[in-house]
Design a protein around this motif. Sequence first.
Motif, PDB file in Angstrom:
ATOM      1  N   ASP A 172      34.713  29.423  30.063  1.00 49.16           N
ATOM      2  CA  ASP A 172      33.573  29.566  29.836  1.00 49.16           C
ATOM      3  C   ASP A 172      32.855  31.281  30.571  1.00 49.16           C
ATOM      4  O   ASP A 172      33.673  31.958  31.679  1.00 49.16           O
ATOM      5  N   THR A 219      30.701  32.573  34.533  1.00 50.52           N
ATOM      6  CA  THR A 219      30.572  31.130  35.084  1.00 50.52           C
ATOM      7  C   THR A 219      29.770  30.909  35.932  1.00 50.52           C
ATOM      8  O   THR A 219      29.028  29.695  36.095  1.00 50.52           O
ATOM      9  N   VAL A 244      29.805  24.887  34.397  1.00 47.85           N
ATOM     10  CA  VAL A 244      30.394  24.469  32.684  1.00 47.85           C
ATOM     11  C   VAL A 244      31.590  24.333  32.938  1.00 47.85           C
ATOM     12  O   VAL A 244      32.419  23.580  31.497  1.00 47.85           O
ATOM     13  N   ALA A 245      32.700  25.800  33.483  1.00 53.24           N
ATOM     14  CA  ALA A 245      34.060  25.148  33.108  1.00 53.24           C
ATOM     15  C   ALA A 245      34.774  23.642  33.635  1.00 53.24           C
ATOM     16  O   ALA A 245      35.467  23.145  33.239  1.00 53.24           O
ATOM     17  N   ALA A 280      37.722  30.479  33.427  1.00 52.04           N
ATOM     18  CA  ALA A 280      36.501  30.660  34.201  1.00 52.04           C
ATOM     19  C   ALA A 280      35.952  32.081  34.031  1.00 52.04           C
ATOM     20  O   ALA A 280      36.972  32.617  34.686  1.00 52.04           O
ATOM     21  N   LEU A 299      32.338  28.784  25.920  1.00 50.69           N
ATOM     22  CA  LEU A 299      31.215  28.568  26.523  1.00 50.69           C
ATOM     23  C   LEU A 299      29.938  28.986  27.211  1.00 50.69           C
ATOM     24  O   LEU A 299      30.882  30.181  28.171  1.00 50.69           O
TER      25      LEU A 299
END
Length: 214
Positions: free
Chosen positions: A76, A79, A84-85, A98, A139
């Motif tokens: 992520d 972060t 999201v992590a 992260a 992400l």
Amino acid sequence: MSTDFVRSNTRLAPVPFLPELVLHQAEEPIELWERTEAAGAEQPPPFWAFAWAGGQALARHVLDDPDLVAGRSVLDLATGSGLVAVAAARAGARPVTANDIDPLSLAAAEANAQANGVEVRTVEGDLLEDGYAEADVILAGDVFYSREMAGRVLPFLRRAAGRGALVLVGDPGRAYLPIEAMILRSTYDVPVIEALESVAVRRTSVWQVVIHPR
């Protein structure tokens, strides 16, 4: 600065668009933002204290389609709160990393992972120069907020896609989002903090970074 600072300046509460997750969030967002600004240039803005639209959409996308990350290593990037992590870990990703340049962000990610009963490891520093070859999935929520950041992060994401990683971006239509390098996967109407975003809901999309966009 530590998780104690994060906890003392936030309230643990469900995320509006992700009620299955809780997050340490600022009760008075403007007050906290002004306090960090008053601390001077050495103190970054408290991005870690809010559930930003891009992160919420990306987290929702991963939770709704866990096969995207289940059993895969995830990074992520930038972060922030770690939202999201945490979502990726809840969806079955292993391991989840992260990353951020702000130590308080990583403290928030640790506190939020603990609050949700998942394991997230943290990496502090700027990964954009050297890359990060350890992750199967990258992400990135709300990373295209400035021209400078966009110019640095897009090559990083495209290199990751080029080596075969799945690269997903959550973005509420920020000015520097390079959609010509991406394909649209999903769009959501995400509740946001009106004091920060000037609206109560932002139309937010999840994009996949590709090497040869259609």
